[in-house]
Design a protein around this motif. Structure first.
Motif, PDB file in Angstrom:
ATOM      1  N   GLU A  48     -12.816  -5.147  -4.589  1.00  0.00           N
ATOM      2  CA  GLU A  48     -12.246  -6.551  -4.386  1.00  0.00           C
ATOM      3  C   GLU A  48     -10.994  -6.978  -4.427  1.00  0.00           C
ATOM      4  OE1 GLU A  48     -12.953 -10.519  -4.088  1.00  0.00           O
ATOM      5  OE2 GLU A  48     -13.965  -8.999  -3.644  1.00  0.00           O
ATOM      6  N   LEU A  49     -10.818  -5.558  -5.116  1.00  0.00           N
ATOM      7  CA  LEU A  49      -8.793  -6.358  -5.152  1.00  0.00           C
ATOM      8  C   LEU A  49      -8.511  -5.543  -3.687  1.00  0.00           C
ATOM      9  CD1 LEU A  49      -5.919  -7.234  -6.461  1.00  0.00           C
ATOM     10  CD2 LEU A  49      -5.861  -4.271  -7.683  1.00  0.00           C
ATOM     11  N   ARG A  50      -9.376  -4.272  -3.183  1.00  0.00           N
ATOM     12  CA  ARG A  50      -8.308  -4.121  -1.839  1.00  0.00           C
ATOM     13  C   ARG A  50      -8.557  -4.534  -0.874  1.00  0.00           C
ATOM     14  NH1 ARG A  50     -10.413   2.364  -0.344  1.00  0.00           N
ATOM     15  NH2 ARG A  50      -8.939   2.455  -1.987  1.00  0.00           N
ATOM     16  N   ARG A  51     -10.095  -5.397  -0.773  1.00  0.00           N
ATOM     17  CA  ARG A  51      -9.678  -6.674   0.047  1.00  0.00           C
ATOM     18  C   ARG A  51      -9.491  -7.590   0.413  1.00  0.00           C
ATOM     19  NH1 ARG A  51     -12.322 -11.433   0.534  1.00  0.00           N
ATOM     20  NH2 ARG A  51     -12.491 -11.641  -1.341  1.00  0.00           N
ATOM     21  N   GLN A  52      -8.918  -8.286  -0.866  1.00  0.00           N
ATOM     22  CA  GLN A  52      -7.590  -9.238  -0.815  1.00  0.00           C
ATOM     23  C   GLN A  52      -6.722  -8.357  -0.303  1.00  0.00           C
ATOM     24  OE1 GLN A  52      -7.342 -10.635  -4.796  1.00  0.00           O
ATOM     25  NE2 GLN A  52      -9.275 -10.751  -4.983  1.00  0.00           N
ATOM     26  N   TRP A  53      -5.744  -7.161  -0.220  1.00  0.00           N
ATOM     27  CA  TRP A  53      -4.743  -6.991   0.032  1.00  0.00           C
ATOM     28  C   TRP A  53      -4.972  -6.923   1.756  1.00  0.00           C
ATOM     29  CZ3 TRP A  53      -1.448  -2.394  -1.617  1.00  0.00           C
ATOM     30  CH2 TRP A  53      -0.751  -2.753  -2.985  1.00  0.00           C
ATOM     31  N   LEU A  54      -6.090  -6.554   2.389  1.00  0.00           N
ATOM     32  CA  LEU A  54      -6.045  -5.599   3.722  1.00  0.00           C
ATOM     33  C   LEU A  54      -5.957  -7.598   4.280  1.00  0.00           C
ATOM     34  CD1 LEU A  54      -8.849  -4.054   4.114  1.00  0.00           C
ATOM     35  CD2 LEU A  54      -6.625  -3.584   4.364  1.00  0.00           C
ATOM     36  N   VAL A  55      -7.136  -9.082   3.578  1.00  0.00           N
ATOM     37  CA  VAL A  55      -6.809 -10.353   4.001  1.00  0.00           C
ATOM     38  C   VAL A  55      -5.523 -10.790   3.747  1.00  0.00           C
ATOM     39  CG1 VAL A  55      -7.434 -12.791   3.198  1.00  0.00           C
ATOM     40  CG2 VAL A  55      -9.219 -10.695   2.931  1.00  0.00           C
ATOM     41  N   LYS A  56      -5.030 -10.213   3.287  1.00  0.00           N
ATOM     42  CA  LYS A  56      -3.141 -11.333   2.445  1.00  0.00           C
ATOM     43  C   LYS A  56      -2.437 -10.837   3.925  1.00  0.00           C
ATOM     44  CE  LYS A  56      -3.346 -13.056  -0.860  1.00  0.00           C
ATOM     45  NZ  LYS A  56      -2.949 -14.765  -0.585  1.00  0.00           N
ATOM     46  N   ILE A  57      -2.546  -8.966   4.094  1.00  0.00           N
ATOM     47  CA  ILE A  57      -1.440  -8.699   5.078  1.00  0.00           C
ATOM     48  C   ILE A  57      -2.698  -8.926   6.591  1.00  0.00           C
ATOM     49  CG2 ILE A  57      -0.767  -6.800   3.410  1.00  0.00           C
ATOM     50  CD1 ILE A  57      -2.835  -4.520   5.420  1.00  0.00           C
ATOM     51  N   ARG A  58      -3.658  -9.437   6.721  1.00  0.00           N
ATOM     52  CA  ARG A  58      -3.912  -9.576   8.035  1.00  0.00           C
ATOM     53  C   ARG A  58      -4.290  -8.169   8.747  1.00  0.00           C
ATOM     54  NH1 ARG A  58      -0.810 -14.520   9.859  1.00  0.00           N
ATOM     55  NH2 ARG A  58      -0.267 -15.392   8.613  1.00  0.00           N
ATOM     56  N   ARG A  59      -5.552  -7.858   8.210  1.00  0.00           N
ATOM     57  CA  ARG A  59      -5.704  -6.336   8.635  1.00  0.00           C
ATOM     58  C   ARG A  59      -7.298  -6.264   8.158  1.00  0.00           C
ATOM     59  NH1 ARG A  59      -1.240  -1.534  10.378  1.00  0.00           N
ATOM     60  NH2 ARG A  59      -2.712  -1.344  11.792  1.00  0.00           N
ATOM     61  N   ASP A  60      -7.492  -6.899   8.815  1.00  0.00           N
ATOM     62  CA  ASP A  60      -9.864  -6.536   7.980  1.00  0.00           C
ATOM     63  C   ASP A  60     -10.072  -5.402   8.292  1.00  0.00           C
ATOM     64  OD1 ASP A  60      -8.543  -9.340   6.800  1.00  0.00           O
ATOM     65  OD2 ASP A  60     -10.042 -10.193   8.456  1.00  0.00           O
ATOM     66  N   ASN A  61      -9.838  -5.294   9.388  1.00  0.00           N
ATOM     67  CA  ASN A  61     -10.962  -3.908   9.869  1.00  0.00           C
ATOM     68  C   ASN A  61     -10.036  -2.637  10.340  1.00  0.00           C
ATOM     69  OD1 ASN A  61     -12.759  -5.262  10.634  1.00  0.00           O
ATOM     70  ND2 ASN A  61     -12.103  -6.132  13.343  1.00  0.00           N
ATOM     71  N   PHE A  62      -9.223  -2.449   9.417  1.00  0.00           N
ATOM     72  CA  PHE A  62      -8.285  -1.661   9.161  1.00  0.00           C
ATOM     73  C   PHE A  62      -9.240  -0.923   8.278  1.00  0.00           C
ATOM     74  CE2 PHE A  62      -4.512   0.493   6.883  1.00  0.00           C
ATOM     75  CZ  PHE A  62      -3.984   1.306   7.806  1.00  0.00           C
ATOM     76  N   THR A  63      -8.863   1.176   9.287  1.00  0.00           N
ATOM     77  CA  THR A  63      -9.188   1.527   8.444  1.00  0.00           C
ATOM     78  C   THR A  63      -8.276   2.517   7.270  1.00  0.00           C
ATOM     79  OG1 THR A  63     -10.578   2.369  10.195  1.00  0.00           O
ATOM     80  CG2 THR A  63     -10.211   4.518   8.179  1.00  0.00           C
ATOM     81  N   ILE A  64      -8.233   2.644   5.832  1.00  0.00           N
ATOM     82  CA  ILE A  64      -7.416   2.972   5.186  1.00  0.00           C
ATOM     83  C   ILE A  64      -7.208   3.921   4.614  1.00  0.00           C
ATOM     84  CG2 ILE A  64      -6.835   2.227   2.648  1.00  0.00           C
ATOM     85  CD1 ILE A  64      -8.122   0.272   2.154  1.00  0.00           C
ATOM     86  N   SER A  65      -6.254   5.048   4.353  1.00  0.00           N
ATOM     87  CA  SER A  65      -5.884   6.356   4.534  1.00  0.00           C
ATOM     88  C   SER A  65      -4.836   6.585   3.118  1.00  0.00           C
ATOM     89  CB  SER A  65      -5.208   7.518   5.560  1.00  0.00           C
ATOM     90  OG  SER A  65      -4.167   6.812   5.608  1.00  0.00           O
ATOM     91  N   SER A  66      -5.014   7.654   2.929  1.00  0.00           N
ATOM     92  CA  SER A  66      -3.914   8.110   1.519  1.00  0.00           C
ATOM     93  C   SER A  66      -2.481   7.969   1.932  1.00  0.00           C
ATOM     94  CB  SER A  66      -3.989  10.045   1.275  1.00  0.00           C
ATOM     95  OG  SER A  66      -3.456  10.752   2.265  1.00  0.00           O
ATOM     96  N   HIS A  67      -2.559   7.416   3.937  1.00  0.00           N
ATOM     97  CA  HIS A  67      -0.884   8.030   4.097  1.00  0.00           C
ATOM     98  C   HIS A  67      -0.734   6.465   4.290  1.00  0.00           C
ATOM     99  CE1 HIS A  67      -0.210  11.939   4.757  1.00  0.00           C
ATOM    100  NE2 HIS A  67      -1.067  11.743   5.297  1.00  0.00           N
ATOM    101  N   SER A  68      -1.640   5.495   3.825  1.00  0.00           N
ATOM    102  CA  SER A  68      -1.420   3.720   4.659  1.00  0.00           C
ATOM    103  C   SER A  68      -0.486   3.452   3.236  1.00  0.00           C
ATOM    104  CB  SER A  68      -2.788   2.662   4.032  1.00  0.00           C
ATOM    105  OG  SER A  68      -3.593   3.608   5.474  1.00  0.00           O
ATOM    106  N   LYS A  69       0.605   2.418   3.673  1.00  0.00           N
ATOM    107  CA  LYS A  69       1.407   2.087   2.219  1.00  0.00           C
ATOM    108  C   LYS A  69       2.021   0.679   2.587  1.00  0.00           C
ATOM    109  CE  LYS A  69       1.138   5.906   0.372  1.00  0.00           C
ATOM    110  NZ  LYS A  69       1.020   6.721  -1.025  1.00  0.00           N
ATOM    111  N   VAL A  70       2.127   0.232   1.829  1.00  0.00           N
ATOM    112  CA  VAL A  70       2.100  -1.229   1.925  1.00  0.00           C
ATOM    113  C   VAL A  70       3.874  -1.453   0.640  1.00  0.00           C
ATOM    114  CG1 VAL A  70       2.410  -3.693   1.184  1.00  0.00           C
ATOM    115  CG2 VAL A  70       0.458  -2.686   1.712  1.00  0.00           C
ATOM    116  N   CYS A  71       5.348  -1.672   0.938  1.00  0.00           N
ATOM    117  CA  CYS A  71       6.522  -1.140   0.954  1.00  0.00           C
ATOM    118  C   CYS A  71       6.731  -2.746  -0.170  1.00  0.00           C
ATOM    119  CB  CYS A  71       7.621  -1.917   2.009  1.00  0.00           C
ATOM    120  SG  CYS A  71       7.186  -3.432   2.405  1.00  0.00           S
ATOM    121  N   SER A  72       7.760  -2.514  -1.228  1.00  0.00           N
ATOM    122  CA  SER A  72       7.609  -3.291  -2.077  1.00  0.00           C
ATOM    123  C   SER A  72       8.570  -4.467  -1.426  1.00  0.00           C
ATOM    124  CB  SER A  72       8.887  -3.057  -2.895  1.00  0.00           C
ATOM    125  OG  SER A  72      10.012  -2.643  -2.384  1.00  0.00           O
ATOM    126  N   ARG A  73       9.317  -5.017  -0.686  1.00  0.00           N
ATOM    127  CA  ARG A  73       9.349  -6.107  -0.126  1.00  0.00           C
ATOM    128  C   ARG A  73       8.039  -7.345   0.674  1.00  0.00           C
ATOM    129  NH1 ARG A  73      11.280  -5.620   6.246  1.00  0.00           N
ATOM    130  NH2 ARG A  73      12.655  -7.588   5.599  1.00  0.00           N
TER     131      ARG A  73
END
Length: 324
Positions: A48-73
């Motif tokens: 559920e929390l991961r889905r909220q991240w994807l909705v916020k960053i506007r990448r619904d169909n994004f494939t998440i990997s171990s290298h997928s990162k979001v910076c602190s800004r």
């Protein structure tokens, strides 16, 4: 052919391993490559929390990997836990969600006040006798009134705001206490004084040009004949600087002419570390910028030659002159 022994600082080795970390938020070009200001956080494991991240960053169909990162800004300051030590890492609070992006100008939208917040409340305090009488007739099956719940929620929000302001003040005090480039980033006058660059933007433009080659820098530790015990002490006790702060130290040495002991006290490092940084950056910039032609053409020299040197057409460089 003998192998060349190359020494690298622990800090550079740590950042080379994280070379592949980039922010996956659209329109964000932040990279973890030698970046000591931003931190990069992986996606949460809860669906559920991961889905909220994807909705916020506007990448619904994004494939998440171990290298997928979001910076602190992209996180508010109250969602970040600053490290308590220089070697620590910035962490996220439980349930943190990115809310700051380029399309909302990195500002969080304020929620509209509820109905109970907009209505006027009575200002008369409740007497102690009435409160005790109310406690004696307490009905444990009744639910609390909405107004009391709303006031408790407002008090919690006020406390959260106070904590956020205190965290900002603590971060500002930490930056003001440390002598680093981030401390003078908002003052072009200080940048001109300590680095001779016209502004902070000019300094960062030059930094972005030389940053890709920094991982090739050779640390000239073999030039220093220190006792074995002293080298071990320096290795375990010195505080390594970020590469950009090492560059800032080198510019202070060239521009202001500060002594090595003064620089060691300002940057909170050992004096031998300052000497090593100066020698390393001198060799690095000489190698990197040595291929650049800095001399004017003969035509340009003749065009800007002073009147006193017109009788000497073969003049190329004027080091010093005195009128007799």
């Amino acid at each position: 052919m003998s192998r060349r022994k190359i020494f690298k600082t622990e800090h550079l080795q740590r950042h080379v391993n994280n070379y592949s970390e980039h922010c996956c938020v659209p329109l964000c070009k932040a990279s973890a490559k030698f970046n000591g200001v931003l931190s990069f956080h992986g996606f949460p494991t809860k669906l559920e929390l991961r889905r909220q991240w994807l909705v916020k960053i506007r990448r619904d169909n994004f494939t998440i990997s171990s290298h997928s990162k979001v910076c602190s800004r992209h996180f508010a300051t109250d969602q970040l836990i600053e490290p308590k030590t220089l070697d620590g890492r910035r962490r996220l609070v439980k349930g943190a969600v990115p809310t700051l992006f380029e399309w909302n100008h990195f500002t969080a939208q304020t929620q509209r006040a509820s109905v109970w917040e907009r209505r006027e409340r009575p200002t008369e305090p409740v007497s102690r006798e009435e409160q005790e009488e109310h406690n004696d007739d307490h009905d444990y099956c009744s639910t609390p009134e909405a107004a009391s719940l709303d006031m408790s929620s407002q008090a919690a929000e006020d406390n959260s705001k106070t904590v956020e302001d205190l965290q900002k003040q603590l971060q500002e005090l930490r930056v003001q206490r440390e002598f680093c480039l981030q401390r003078f980033a908002g003052s072009d006058d200080n940048i001109r004084f300590y680095t001779r660059f016209p502004s902070y933007n000019h300094l960062m433009a030059f930094w972005f040009l030389i940053e890709p080659s920094i991982h090739k820098m050779v640390v000239l530790l073999e030039r220093y004949q220190l006792p074995r015990g002293m080298k071990k002490w320096l290795h375990t006790h010195r505080q390594l600087l970020q590469p950009i702060d090492e560059f800032f130290l080198f510019l202070c040495f060239l521009s202001v002419g500060l002594k090595e002991r003064d620089l060691a006290n300002r940057f909170n490092v050992h004096q031998s570390t300052v000497s090593r940084i100066i020698a390393t950056w001198t060799s690095f910039l000489t190698t990197l910028l040595g291929s650049q032609c800095i001399w004017l053409t003969p035509a340009e020299v003749q065009a800007h030659l002073p009147e006193a040197f017109k009788d000497f057409p073969d003049t190329q460089v004027i080091l010093d002159c005195t009128e007799l």
